[in-house]
Every structure is written in C-alpha cells, then in structure tokens.
Scaffold this active site. Structure first.
Site, PDB file in Angstrom:
ATOM      1  N   VAL A  71     126.336  43.950 117.701  1.00  0.00           N
ATOM      2  CA  VAL A  71     127.257  42.818 117.875  1.00  0.00           C
ATOM      3  C   VAL A  71     126.861  41.960 119.086  1.00  0.00           C
ATOM      4  O   VAL A  71     126.846  40.725 119.011  1.00  0.00           O
ATOM      5  CB  VAL A  71     128.712  43.320 118.019  1.00  0.00           C
ATOM      6  CG1 VAL A  71     129.673  42.142 118.107  1.00  0.00           C
ATOM      7  CG2 VAL A  71     129.098  44.222 116.856  1.00  0.00           C
ATOM      8  N   LYS A 111     137.883  47.956 117.819  1.00  0.00           N
ATOM      9  CA  LYS A 111     139.169  48.224 117.143  1.00  0.00           C
ATOM     10  C   LYS A 111     139.798  49.543 117.567  1.00  0.00           C
ATOM     11  O   LYS A 111     141.020  49.656 117.667  1.00  0.00           O
ATOM     12  CB  LYS A 111     138.996  48.180 115.615  1.00  0.00           C
ATOM     13  CG  LYS A 111     137.905  49.053 115.064  1.00  0.00           C
ATOM     14  CD  LYS A 111     136.685  48.247 114.726  1.00  0.00           C
ATOM     15  CE  LYS A 111     135.539  49.132 114.273  1.00  0.00           C
ATOM     16  NZ  LYS A 111     134.495  48.421 113.612  1.00  0.00           N
ATOM     17  N   GLU A 113     139.056  38.883 117.085  1.00  0.00           N
ATOM     18  CA  GLU A 113     138.884  38.626 115.649  1.00  0.00           C
ATOM     19  C   GLU A 113     137.859  39.575 115.016  1.00  0.00           C
ATOM     20  O   GLU A 113     138.043  40.038 113.885  1.00  0.00           O
ATOM     21  CB  GLU A 113     138.439  37.172 115.442  1.00  0.00           C
ATOM     22  CG  GLU A 113     138.393  36.721 113.994  1.00  0.00           C
ATOM     23  CD  GLU A 113     139.751  36.785 113.313  1.00  0.00           C
ATOM     24  OE1 GLU A 113     140.621  35.986 113.665  1.00  0.00           O
ATOM     25  OE2 GLU A 113     139.932  37.645 112.427  1.00  0.00           O
ATOM     26  N   VAL A 169     138.568  43.244 113.152  1.00  0.00           N
ATOM     27  CA  VAL A 169     139.111  43.489 111.803  1.00  0.00           C
ATOM     28  C   VAL A 169     138.373  42.624 110.777  1.00  0.00           C
ATOM     29  O   VAL A 169     138.374  41.396 110.876  1.00  0.00           O
ATOM     30  CB  VAL A 169     140.623  43.156 111.738  1.00  0.00           C
ATOM     31  CG1 VAL A 169     141.200  43.538 110.375  1.00  0.00           C
ATOM     32  CG2 VAL A 169     141.383  43.855 112.851  1.00  0.00           C
ATOM     33  N   ILE A 221     135.501  37.971 108.485  1.00  0.00           N
ATOM     34  CA  ILE A 221     136.690  37.390 107.818  1.00  0.00           C
ATOM     35  C   ILE A 221     137.724  36.993 108.887  1.00  0.00           C
ATOM     36  O   ILE A 221     138.134  37.837 109.683  1.00  0.00           O
ATOM     37  CB  ILE A 221     137.323  38.402 106.832  1.00  0.00           C
ATOM     38  CG1 ILE A 221     136.305  38.817 105.766  1.00  0.00           C
ATOM     39  CG2 ILE A 221     138.575  37.821 106.193  1.00  0.00           C
ATOM     40  CD1 ILE A 221     136.797  39.915 104.827  1.00  0.00           C
ATOM     41  N   GLY A 243     122.448  51.578 108.636  1.00  0.00           N
ATOM     42  CA  GLY A 243     123.205  51.198 109.833  1.00  0.00           C
ATOM     43  C   GLY A 243     124.650  50.838 109.550  1.00  0.00           C
ATOM     44  O   GLY A 243     125.346  50.330 110.427  1.00  0.00           O
ATOM     45  N   LYS A 251     142.308  49.219 112.192  1.00  0.00           N
ATOM     46  CA  LYS A 251     142.349  47.799 111.802  1.00  0.00           C
ATOM     47  C   LYS A 251     143.724  47.444 111.237  1.00  0.00           C
ATOM     48  O   LYS A 251     144.266  46.370 111.510  1.00  0.00           O
ATOM     49  CB  LYS A 251     141.251  47.511 110.780  1.00  0.00           C
ATOM     50  CG  LYS A 251     139.860  47.611 111.402  1.00  0.00           C
ATOM     51  CD  LYS A 251     138.780  47.708 110.354  1.00  0.00           C
ATOM     52  CE  LYS A 251     137.400  47.712 110.982  1.00  0.00           C
ATOM     53  NZ  LYS A 251     136.337  48.029 110.023  1.00  0.00           N
ATOM     54  N   GLY A 279     127.780  43.831 110.599  1.00  0.00           N
ATOM     55  CA  GLY A 279     126.447  43.240 110.726  1.00  0.00           C
ATOM     56  C   GLY A 279     126.369  42.308 111.922  1.00  0.00           C
ATOM     57  O   GLY A 279     127.383  41.814 112.406  1.00  0.00           O
TER      58      GLY A 279
END
Ligand SMILES: NC(=O)c1ccc[n+]([C@@H]2O[C@H](COP(=O)([O-])OP(=O)(O)OC[C@H]3O[C@@H](n4cnc5c(N)ncnc54)[C@H](OP(=O)(O)O)[C@@H]3O)[C@@H](O)[C@H]2O)c1
Length: 415
Positions: A18, A100, A124, A127, A131, A182, A200, A298
């Site tokens: 991330v 989370k 954001e 979760v 999206i 992964g 979540k 991802g």
C-alpha cells in the site's frame, strides 16, 4: 521525491504493497503539489527502490516534524499503527490509515481523540480497497437512513471460493495460490476465519448506522472448513458460496451484524463477484438498492483510496459520524437464521442440537443438515461448532429444500 510546486509535505509509514502504491500515485500525479518528506520503515536490511535518504527507521522523525502537513499510516503492525495514529491525533495532526484491524479495535477512542484535540483521521482504504464505501455511507448518505449494507469484503476468501468452484481446486491448493499471488496473509486465519471481514463490517456499522461495535460481538463464521463438496452442492442448486458481511436494521432500529458463508443465487449481485474482487450493496430507504464493485486489494487500487483520503484531508474533509449523532442503535441478537451445516458422520453433535437438525443429504461420509436458529444461540454454539470443524453457511429454506429433493430426502421437513 519533490514534485513541481510542492507545498504539502506528506510523511508515509510503511513502504510495502500500500505504501508503494500511494508513493507511485503521488509521483504519477505530478501536479499534485505534494512532496513526500520521508518514509518510515522497519527493516534496515531490505533492498529498496528509493535511495536510503528517503527512509527513516524512527517513527518520531515523522511524528515530531511539524513541517509535515499530513501523515499516512500504512504499516502491517496493528499495535504499532495504533501508537502512531494515537500520537498523531493527540497532537491534533491529520493522518490517514488503511489498518482495519487497528481501526476496528480502537475506533471509539480514535473518534474521541479527534473531538478533543481537533485532529483528523480518514481510512477509506481500510474497507473494500478501491471501493469508495466509507465516504459514500458517511457523506452521501449522511441524511438518509439505510436498511442494509451487505457485501464481499475479503479478496482472499473470495479468490479461494472462486478457484475451488471454477477449477475444482481443493481448499488447501486454492489457499496456497492466494498466498503465492499475495492476496492471503502467510498466516491466513485473519482472512479465511472471517476476522478481517468483521473488522471492515464494524467500520461500516459506524458510518452507515451510527453503531459502535466491538469486533468480537459480531457473529462470525469463516470459510476455513469449506470443501469441494459444499461448492458442488451449491452449483447443483444454481448457487455459489460467498463470505458475506451483513449489517441490517429492522423497524425497531435494531441492528443485525453478521459475517457468514452464504449461498447466493444468480439473482444476487454478489453471485457475480469473482476472484479477489470486492462488492458491496447499499440499501437506502428512498434511493433504492445500489451496488459497488471493484478491486478489494492491491498496490494501485489501495494506493488510490489512500490518495483520495490524502487529497480530501488537504481540502479540509473530515468524518463527522452523522448517524451516530442521531438515534442510538441497539444490536439485535434475537433474529433467526436458516443454516446449512455439514460435518463428518463421526462428529458427535450435542443431542439437544441434533434433535433440531433436519437431514438434507449424506455424501462421502458427510452429513448435511439445515437448522433454524436464533443468532444469540448460534453465538453460544460458535466455539463448539468450530471445534467440531462443522461448515456453517446461511441458506434460504427454498435452497435447502432443493438440496433435500435432489438427494432423495424429499420428505425432509424444511422449516
Ligand atoms: N495489501 C492490500 O491490498 C491492503 C488493502 C487494504 C488495506 N491494507 C492494509 O494496509 C496496511 C499495509 O498493508 P501492506 O499490504 O502494504 O503490508 P506490507 O506489504 O506487508 O508492508 C508493510 C510495511 O509496513 C512496514 N512496517 C511494519 N511494521 C513496522 C513498524 N513497526 N514500523 C515501521 N514500519 C513498519 C514494513 O516495513 P519494512 O518494509 O521495513 O518491512 C512494510 O514497509 C495493513 O494494515 C493492511 O491491512 C492492505
């Protein structure tokens, strides 16, 4: 790490999947006007794609640098993430997070810290990956009540179920594939045991329904005991098994929260959510049902969600938890569920439970039952059923009846 016209300084904790996603998004959007000041990581020996000068190993170097306008907490250690976010909020700073597990565990305290010290926390990416579910619930539906939010929120579990069904892979082989790609953690219990989905769901409960819940209070069954037999049975009744999170309120404003493998039919949007994709349906009282589907994990998808938070925070956006300020929501454990249970014939089920089970099928040494049960009772039976390796899924009475009819147990009494 400097962009043209940079005037905002960003400090990043974590440079894994991330963290690198966010970094690459920031570098790609050159007009962003953002300068990455420093990146805090843990492992001094790890090869990096950036010069050593880009990194620090001391979180305080970022936390105490007041020339940094915004912090992004993107590390894999939930305890350390909590300390970082807490210290930032105590200093009234702006911080975004994707963690989370940490957020679900500490949300009430983190909300209070924002109120008391004026800082901002956005999350954001925690979760549904890419999206935009939290901001949709928090801002767009701030003034409209919702009846239900329901979705597939764990990419690893969904990948495993899809591969088992489409390619007849065993559970262990599908899990191994998910790990190699992964999608699943090295220790995958968080994903396949449903814990990640519960974390979540508790964030969805806060923004969609104004409820504060502790993850351990949510009814949870994972996919760790699913077999090819369960998926084949689902296929014979034109259904698929998916790990589904549900938050739903009744007329008395009582909220049901549960995470359960579920038989979904072709009429259900979740039937078409495949592989590591996530999907969430929102049921507002007036707008009618809506469905959001996208990459649940991802580097770029999650980096994009973190970037959306960073830019929103720069523009002064903060969560106000508007639903929490309205009516108090009580958690409902009295609602009934209709279940599919599969266990090996050797399993000695408790006599009181066995009396209420309705045999649907016997197959290759396994017995398959249906059961109508109150959520409170199922919560009590949770560890017993898990210890016995019983696969538990939500099913409708009609679907259960079809299974019974196909196996010749036509006279089976379905509630
Ligand atoms: N991967 C996804 O698609 C995804 C999606 C949504 C949310 N998330 C969440 O985002 C967070 C990061 O996930 P990830 O997949 O990017 O993890 P990752 O690839 O394993 O990377 C973790 C990063 O955290 C750093 N780190 C770990 N402990 C640290 C500590 N004590 N101090 C400083 N840095 C530390 C690691 O440093 P080193 O580089 O030195 O090892 C590494 O750079 C997690 O909370 C995860 O649940 C991930």
């Amino acid at each position: 790490m400097k962009n043209r016209q940079s005037n905002i300084r960003l400090g990043i904790f974590g440079f894994g999947c991330v963290g690198q996603g966010l970094y690459n998004v920031v570098q790609t959007i050159a007009q962003a006007g953002i300068e990455v000041a420093k990146i805090c990581v843990k492992d001094r020996e790890k090869p990096r794609t950036l010069p050593t000068s880009a990194f620090t190993y001391d979180p305080q170097e970022l936390l105490q640098d007041t020339s940094i306008n915004i912090l992004a907490e993107l590390i894999s250690d939930a305890d350390e993430a909590y300390h970082i976010v807490k210290q930032a909020l105590l200093a009234g700073r702006t911080i975004v997070s994707a963690n989370k597990k940490m957020l679900a565990r500490h949300l009430p305290e983190l909300i209070t810290l924002q109120q008391n010290y004026g800082g901002t926390l956005l999350y954001e990416a925690a979760v549904g990956g890419s999206i935009p579910i939290i901001r949709t619930l928090e801002s767009y539906y701030s003034a409209e009540p919702l009846t239900k939010v329901r979705g597939i929120l764990n990419g690893s579990s969904n990948y495993i179920l899809t591969k088992m069904e489409a390619e007849s892979l065993s559970y262990s082989l599908a899990l191994q594939q998910a790990q190699e790609l992964g999608f699943a953690e090295a220790i995958p219990t968080l994903d396949v045991g449903g814990y990640d989905t519960v974390n979540k769901l508790s964030l969805i409960a806060a923004h969609g329904f104004g409820a504060t819940v502790q993850p351990e209070d949510v009814l949870r069954f994972g996919i760790n005991t699913v077999t090819e037999a369960d998926l084949t049975i689902a296929q014979t009744i034109n259904s698929r098994i998916r790990l589904v999170a549900t938050a739903a309120v009744d007329e008395d404003n009582k909220l049901t929260l549960r995470v359960l493998p579920t038989f979904v039919t072709e009429a259900d949007e979740l039937y078409y959510v495949q592989n590591e994709t996530n999907g969430v349906s929102i049921d507002p009282v007036f707008a009618g049902e809506q469905f959001l589907k996208g990459s649940g994990a991802g580097s770029f998808p999650t980096g994009s969600a973190v970037w959306a938070d960073v830019s929103a925070a720069i523009a002064g956006y903060r969560y106000t938890y508007p639903k929490a300020a309205k009516k108090t929501v009580a958690i409902n454990q009295e609602s009934e569920l209709f279940l599919y249970l599969r266990c090996t014939e050797e399993v000695e089920l408790a006599p009181a439970l066995k009396l209420r089970l309705n045999l649907l099928q016997t197959t290759a040494g396994d017995s398959i039952y249906s059961l109508l049960i109150k959520e409170r009772e199922l919560l009590r039976l949770h560890s017993y059923l898990s210890d016995q390796q019983v696969f538990v899924a939500e099913i409708t009475a009609e679907q259960a009846k079809l299974i019974a009819l196909q196996s010749g147990v036509a006279e089976a009494m379905i509630y």
